[in-house]
Structure formats: structure tokens, C-alpha cells
Design a protein around this motif. Structure first.
Motif, PDB file in Angstrom:
ATOM      1  N   VAL A 214      -2.815  10.553  -9.907  1.00 19.40           N
ATOM      2  CA  VAL A 214      -3.377   9.214  -9.942  1.00 19.40           C
ATOM      3  C   VAL A 214      -4.722   9.477 -11.004  1.00 19.40           C
ATOM      4  O   VAL A 214      -4.846   8.778 -11.790  1.00 19.40           O
TER       5      VAL A 214
ATOM      6  N   SER B 232       1.016  -1.339  -0.105  1.00 19.99           N
ATOM      7  CA  SER B 232       0.004  -0.045   0.118  1.00 19.99           C
ATOM      8  C   SER B 232       0.963   1.247   0.112  1.00 19.99           C
ATOM      9  O   SER B 232       1.895   1.417   0.941  1.00 19.99           O
ATOM     10  N   ILE B 233       0.628   2.388  -1.019  1.00 16.11           N
ATOM     11  CA  ILE B 233       1.344   3.512  -1.230  1.00 16.11           C
ATOM     12  C   ILE B 233       0.353   4.552  -1.095  1.00 16.11           C
ATOM     13  O   ILE B 233      -0.605   4.255  -1.578  1.00 16.11           O
ATOM     14  N   SER B 234       0.940   5.858  -0.898  1.00 14.72           N
ATOM     15  CA  SER B 234       0.127   7.020  -0.950  1.00 14.72           C
ATOM     16  C   SER B 234       0.513   7.832  -2.116  1.00 14.72           C
ATOM     17  O   SER B 234       1.884   7.913  -2.456  1.00 14.72           O
ATOM     18  N   LEU B 235      -0.350   8.131  -3.075  1.00 13.38           N
ATOM     19  CA  LEU B 235       0.201   9.020  -4.081  1.00 13.38           C
ATOM     20  C   LEU B 235      -0.646  10.216  -4.204  1.00 13.38           C
ATOM     21  O   LEU B 235      -2.001  10.453  -3.874  1.00 13.38           O
ATOM     22  N   ASP B 236      -0.209  11.326  -5.034  1.00 22.22           N
ATOM     23  CA  ASP B 236      -0.888  12.506  -5.272  1.00 22.22           C
ATOM     24  C   ASP B 236      -2.053  12.152  -5.810  1.00 22.22           C
ATOM     25  O   ASP B 236      -2.105  11.560  -7.035  1.00 22.22           O
ATOM     26  N   ALA B 237      -3.344  12.686  -5.631  1.00 19.44           N
ATOM     27  CA  ALA B 237      -4.566  12.369  -6.304  1.00 19.44           C
ATOM     28  C   ALA B 237      -4.667  13.010  -7.496  1.00 19.44           C
ATOM     29  O   ALA B 237      -5.334  12.221  -8.569  1.00 19.44           O
TER      30      ALA B 237
ATOM     31  N   GLN C 137      -6.654   1.996  -8.423  1.00 22.73           N
ATOM     32  CA  GLN C 137      -5.651   0.868  -8.466  1.00 22.73           C
ATOM     33  C   GLN C 137      -5.227   0.269  -9.657  1.00 22.73           C
ATOM     34  O   GLN C 137      -4.123  -0.048 -10.004  1.00 22.73           O
TER      35      GLN C 137
END
Length: 66
Positions: A13, A5-10, A26
Motif C-alpha cells: 500500500v 473491507s480487505i487487508s493488504l500488505d502495508a 484508501q
């Protein structure tokens, strides 16, 4: 297969989703990662014969100098 699980700038994405035409964040990011890996394999396949040829040239014995 293990998952990460990673966090990315919305915005990043959303841009990937629009460019890939994929509705799931995803799935869109996974498609980009898979494409990146496939491109790497294609590049290796194209450059490998050249690399092998250069290694063979380096192995040839050289005449003594001096």
C-alpha cells in the motif's frame, strides 16, 4: 455503492501511495483499481473490431470437403 473491507500488505500500500502520489491508503488503492478497470475497457475497445471480424469469417459457409 457497496463497500468491501480487505487487508493488504502495508509495504504494498505504501508503494502504491508513493507511485500514485496520493496520501490516503484508501484513495491510493481505489485509484489503482479504477485505473485497472479503465485499462481493461480501453483494451476491449481496441480489440473488439478484430474479434468481430474473426467471428464474421467463422460464420461464412464453407464449401463441402471430401
Amino acid at each position: 455503492m457497496a463497500e468491501v473491507s480487505i487487508s493488504l500488505d502495508a509495504e504494498l500500500v505504501v508503494e502504491v501511495m508513493v507511485l500514485a502520489g496520493i496520501g490516503s491508503p484508501q484513495d491510493a488503492v481505489e485509484a489503482v483499481v479504477r485505473d485497472y478497470i479503465a485499462r481493461g475497457h480501453r483494451t476491449e475497445a481496441r480489440t473488439e473490431p478484430t474479434d468481430r471480424g474473426l467471428r464474421e469469417v467463422d460464420r461464412e459457409p464453407q464449401d463441402p470437403q471430401g
